[in-house]
Write a protein that holds these residues in place. Structure first.
Motif, mmCIF file in Angstrom:
data_model
loop_
_atom_site.group_PDB
_atom_site.id
_atom_site.type_symbol
_atom_site.label_atom_id
_atom_site.label_comp_id
_atom_site.label_asym_id
_atom_site.label_seq_id
_atom_site.Cartn_x
_atom_site.Cartn_y
_atom_site.Cartn_z
ATOM 1 N N GLU A 42 0.831 -1.207 0.000
ATOM 2 C CA GLU A 42 0.000 0.000 0.000
ATOM 3 C C GLU A 42 0.867 1.260 0.000
ATOM 4 O O GLU A 42 0.632 2.190 -0.778
ATOM 5 C CB GLU A 42 -0.924 0.002 1.214
ATOM 6 C CG GLU A 42 -1.904 1.147 1.211
ATOM 7 C CD GLU A 42 -2.867 1.085 2.392
ATOM 8 O OE1 GLU A 42 -3.412 2.148 2.724
ATOM 9 O OE2 GLU A 42 -3.070 0.001 2.963
ATOM 10 N N ASN A 45 2.703 1.648 -3.386
ATOM 11 C CA ASN A 45 1.826 2.210 -4.406
ATOM 12 C C ASN A 45 1.613 3.706 -4.187
ATOM 13 O O ASN A 45 1.661 4.491 -5.137
ATOM 14 C CB ASN A 45 0.485 1.480 -4.412
ATOM 15 C CG ASN A 45 -0.438 2.011 -5.490
ATOM 16 O OD1 ASN A 45 -0.096 1.995 -6.665
ATOM 17 N ND2 ASN A 45 -1.585 2.495 -5.073
ATOM 18 N N LYS A 46 1.394 4.100 -2.950
ATOM 19 C CA LYS A 46 1.162 5.509 -2.630
ATOM 20 C C LYS A 46 2.346 6.378 -3.055
ATOM 21 O O LYS A 46 2.176 7.384 -3.747
ATOM 22 C CB LYS A 46 0.917 5.649 -1.129
ATOM 23 C CG LYS A 46 0.805 7.062 -0.629
ATOM 24 C CD LYS A 46 0.645 7.064 0.888
ATOM 25 C CE LYS A 46 0.796 8.430 1.477
ATOM 26 N NZ LYS A 46 0.704 8.408 2.940
ATOM 27 N N SER A 49 3.329 6.090 -6.905
ATOM 28 C CA SER A 49 2.309 6.809 -7.695
ATOM 29 C C SER A 49 2.523 8.315 -7.630
ATOM 30 O O SER A 49 2.340 9.019 -8.630
ATOM 31 C CB SER A 49 0.902 6.463 -7.198
ATOM 32 O OG SER A 49 0.601 5.117 -7.494
ATOM 33 N N ARG A 50 2.917 8.812 -6.468
ATOM 34 C CA ARG A 50 3.199 10.247 -6.360
ATOM 35 C C ARG A 50 4.396 10.633 -7.218
ATOM 36 O O ARG A 50 4.399 11.696 -7.852
ATOM 37 C CB ARG A 50 3.418 10.633 -4.904
ATOM 38 C CG ARG A 50 2.132 10.638 -4.110
ATOM 39 C CD ARG A 50 2.335 11.136 -2.715
ATOM 40 N NE ARG A 50 1.058 11.175 -2.000
ATOM 41 C CZ ARG A 50 0.948 11.445 -0.721
ATOM 42 N NH1 ARG A 50 2.015 11.709 0.005
ATOM 43 N NH2 ARG A 50 -0.235 11.446 -0.151
#
Length: 127
Positions: A42, A45-46, A49-50
């Motif tokens: 998680e 991905n956070k 993705s940023r």
């Protein structure tokens, strides 16, 4: 502190804003790598993705009417692709590769800003 950051962003030159984007991208990549090492999908991905969002922003705002701009766009596209691969495949090697390219861009940009400031300072002092 937030007021200070907000003021710094509002008064930054376009070159300084680009530098801030590169630095933020590198921070998110480092946090993404740590998440990979910790097995936290998680968080990976956070943060990755940023980093992807920042590269997309750099791509959208890039002037591509020159050969240099076109080359940079291709490099940004490659970096973005490696970030996507890192995120999808939990691939620290792809993340490391993207990080190296972003760091190289950041270091080059830092020199451009430095030279620009020197040139403006020297021209301003002449009569």
């Amino acid at each position: 502190m937030n007021q200070y950051k907000q003021n710094a962003l509002q008064t930054a030159s376009p070159g300084e804003l680009t530098m801030l984007l590169y630095n933020a991208c590198l921070t998110f990549i480092k946090k993404g790598r740590l998440a990979i090492e910790e097995g936290d999908a998680e968080a990976r991905n956070k943060f990755v993705s940023r980093a992807q969002d920042i590269i997309r922003e750099l791509m959208v705002t890039l002037k591509t009417d020159s050969e240099v701009g076109q080359s940079m766009l291709q490099m940004y596209d490659f970096i973005h692709h490696r970030l996507v691969e890192a995120n999808i495949n939990n691939d620290a090697k792809a993340l490391d590769e993207a990080e190296q390219f972003v760091a190289d861009f950041r270091d080059t940009w830092k020199e451009v800003i430095k030279l620009d400031r020197q040139q403006r300072h020297n021209e301003g002092g002449q009569i």
